[in-house]
Structures are given as structure tokens and as C-alpha cells.
Design a protein around this motif. Sequence first.
Motif, short mmCIF file in Angstrom:
data_model
loop_
_atom_site.label_atom_id
_atom_site.label_comp_id
_atom_site.label_asym_id
_atom_site.label_seq_id
_atom_site.Cartn_x
_atom_site.Cartn_y
_atom_site.Cartn_z
N GLU A 41 0.87 -1.15 0.02
CA GLU A 41 0.19 0.07 0.09
C GLU A 41 0.96 1.25 0.00
O GLU A 41 2.16 1.24 0.59
CB GLU A 41 -0.92 -0.05 1.18
N ASP A 42 0.38 2.13 -0.65
CA ASP A 42 1.07 3.36 -0.54
C ASP A 42 -0.10 4.62 -0.46
O ASP A 42 -1.32 4.22 -0.55
CB ASP A 42 2.06 3.62 -1.51
N ASP A 43 0.17 5.69 -0.81
CA ASP A 43 -0.77 6.85 -0.85
C ASP A 43 -1.96 6.88 -1.78
O ASP A 43 -2.93 7.49 -1.87
CB ASP A 43 -0.12 8.15 -0.68
N ARG A 44 -1.42 6.17 -2.83
CA ARG A 44 -2.29 6.06 -4.04
C ARG A 44 -2.90 4.86 -4.85
O ARG A 44 -3.93 4.78 -5.11
CB ARG A 44 -1.70 6.73 -5.38
N LYS A 101 -6.37 3.92 -5.35
CA LYS A 101 -7.37 4.21 -3.92
C LYS A 101 -8.47 5.08 -4.46
O LYS A 101 -9.52 5.10 -3.99
CB LYS A 101 -6.51 4.69 -3.14
#
Length: 65
Positions: free
Chosen positions: A20-23, A43
Motif C-alpha cells: 500500500e502507498d498513498d495512491r 485508491k
Amino acid sequence: MATIFSRIAAGEIPSYRVAEDDRFFAFLDINPVAPGHVLVIPKREESYIFNLADEEYAAFTLFAK
């Protein structure tokens, strides 16, 4: 209305997170074709993957790699 995928990414529906990352978000498929079958989603809710901006689609591909 939120899709099942955006609800999974938001943590409303349990999943086994792989990355997972911010996008983007990667998790194990509930009905895998093979062991370790992972789904990768943005996301930001989008109705069609090719509607992503070129830069975002390139980042998505690199994240999936």
C-alpha cells in the motif's frame, strides 16, 4: 456510491494487505486463480482503469511490478 474495491481500500471490508502507498493498494484475492493471486487497485475510485491520467497509470504499473 462506494464500490467494493474502494471499501476494501478504506478498510471497511477486511482484506489481507500485500502492499500500500498513498495512491494504490494491493491485496490477496478472495477467490484466487492461483495461490498468491493479488489484486492491485488505485485508491481513487475510477470506473475504468484507462481513465487514469498517463502519469498515474505509469505509477500504477510500477506499483504493481
